[in-house]
Design an enzyme around this catalytic site. Structure first.
Site, short mmCIF file in Angstrom:
data_model
loop_
_atom_site.label_atom_id
_atom_site.label_comp_id
_atom_site.label_asym_id
_atom_site.label_seq_id
_atom_site.Cartn_x
_atom_site.Cartn_y
_atom_site.Cartn_z
N LEU A 1 0.81 -1.21 0.00
CA LEU A 1 0.00 0.00 0.00
C LEU A 1 0.85 1.26 0.00
CD1 LEU A 1 -2.65 -1.15 2.61
CD2 LEU A 1 -3.14 -0.60 0.23
N ARG B 1 16.23 -0.96 0.23
CA ARG B 1 14.90 -1.18 -0.34
C ARG B 1 14.24 0.15 -0.71
NH1 ARG B 1 11.17 -4.48 3.20
NH2 ARG B 1 9.95 -4.49 1.29
N ASP C 1 13.28 3.57 11.71
CA ASP C 1 12.93 2.29 12.32
C ASP C 1 11.86 2.55 13.36
OD1 ASP C 1 12.71 -0.10 13.62
OD2 ASP C 1 14.84 -0.35 14.04
N ASN D 1 1.86 5.23 7.47
CA ASN D 1 1.44 3.95 6.89
C ASN D 1 2.17 2.75 7.47
OD1 ASN D 1 0.58 2.04 4.58
ND2 ASN D 1 2.80 2.16 4.32
N TYR E 1 -3.42 -7.61 15.82
CA TYR E 1 -3.40 -6.53 14.83
C TYR E 1 -4.64 -5.65 14.98
CZ TYR E 1 -3.18 -4.08 10.37
OH TYR E 1 -3.15 -3.11 9.39
N LYS F 1 -5.04 -1.68 16.09
CA LYS F 1 -5.71 -0.71 15.23
C LYS F 1 -6.82 0.03 15.99
CE LYS F 1 -3.12 -0.86 11.77
NZ LYS F 1 -2.41 0.34 11.29
#
Length: 340
Positions: free
Chosen positions: A46, A71, A96, A123, A211, A215
């Site tokens: 995403l 990366r 990080d 994100n 998770y 959230k």
């Protein structure tokens, strides 16, 4: 600005994901010419697709917060090749999210190197399949998705606020959230002593739930950061891309990854489709301040965000977050108060 999708609070389900996969968000067309956009976790999935869109829509400066510079360079080269944007557009800064020191260094670089930041898209996130502690002593998903995201948001607020005041229009601070926050059972977060402590305990860790729990906690953080900011200066919101074919489950074992990938293949949006929400969230107006952006609408958050009990737990949790971050940085509450 569109009104809420429905009066029904957010909750995930297979049928909801199926509907979402058949009704992708509109592809944003807003120009970002002259804008400086910051995004964390832009290497893949995403984040990469959102960064690609920002570049294609003419962003003048893109700040990439990346854990791996190698990366990050690959993502930068790929986006430059696809959009033909100049090499001077994308800036790589190491970040990080498991390290307070790294977050502080990143924020200092942003504040010193860039005169303005018009939008920050938080994100970066993780979904560990097993319990693991961060170097700061917290369960990794709790650290990255919640505590560190809160810290970075607070450190970026002054720059976003100053940019909004100078520009005469609000900037945007976006938390990438999830409809899964509406699935959390109150028993998993209710604790009179410490919500942070409860979620951090290894005995309470279930990878299938952690998770979504983080959230929910992130939604609480977002609402409190929004309460500390003036919407005329910084619009703070949460954005849910729905279930997507992304790299989020990259650390799963093959036994877990196979069914996860199959489900996403059948009822998930593509990463490109999901990223449309991340981009459109930073084009919203002041009505979206403190809101939950989903399916191109301001949606109703889950019950534990809107109910009296949820709000009470949220207040307790926010105090715990501020206590934790103030140990690291005594100026945390001052930074928030200066934004209100």
């Amino acid at each position: 600005m569109a009104e809420a999708i429905t009066s029904v609070p957010a909750k995930s389900s297979l049928s909801a994901f199926w509907w979402a996969s058949k009704h992708p968000p509109a592809d944003p067309t807003t120009s970002f010419a002259g804008k400086t956009i910051l995004i964390t976790g832009p290497n893949a999935g995403l984040g990469y697709e959102a960064a690609l869109k920002f570049a294609a829509l003419g962003a003048s400066q893109l700040i990439f917060g990346v854990r791996s510079l190698a990366r990050g360079k690959e993502a930068k080269a790929s986006i430059e090749a696809k959009t033909k944007c100049a090499p001077s557009v994308i800036h790589l800064l190491q970040l990080d999210m498991a390290s307070y020191a790294s977050i502080e260094s990143f924020a200092r670089e942003v504040n010193s190197k860039f005169p303005v930041v018009h939008a920050a898209v938080l994100n970066a996130g993780v979904a560990p399949p097993a319990y693991k502690r961060s170097p700061e002593g917290w369960e990794m998903a709790l650290q990255v998705n919640v505590i560190s995201t809160a810290y970075l948001a607070i450190l970026l607020l002054p720059k976003l606020r100053a940019t909004g005041i100078a520009a005469g229009e609000p900037t945007h601070l976006e938390f990438v959230t999830s409809v899964g926050h509406g699935d959390v059972a109150v028993e998993t977060v209710r604790d009179a002593r410490s919500i942070l402590g409860k979620v951090n305990e290894e005995a309470n860790f279930k990878f299938t739930a952690q998770y979504s729990i983080t959230k929910l906690l992130e939604m609480w953080v977002m609402r409190h950061v929004a309460a500390a900011a003036r919407s005329s200066e910084v619009i703070v919101n949460g954005a849910c891309p729905s279930l997507c074919k992304s790299s989020l489950g990259r650390d799963f074992s093959i036994m877990l990854r196979a069914p996860d990938s199959l489900m996403k293949a059948i009822i998930g949006r593509t990463a490109e489709q999901g990223s449309r929400i991340l981009v459109s969230a930073v084009t919203t107006g002041q009505k979206a301040h403190g809101g939950f952006w989903s399916h191109d609408r301001i949606a109703v958050p889950g019950v534990l965000v809107t109910s009296d009990e949820g709000k009470k737990l949220s207040e307790q949790f926010w105090k715990e977050i501020l206590d934790e971050l103030s140990k690291q940085n005594p100026d945390v509450e001052k930074l928030l108060s200066e934004s209100s």
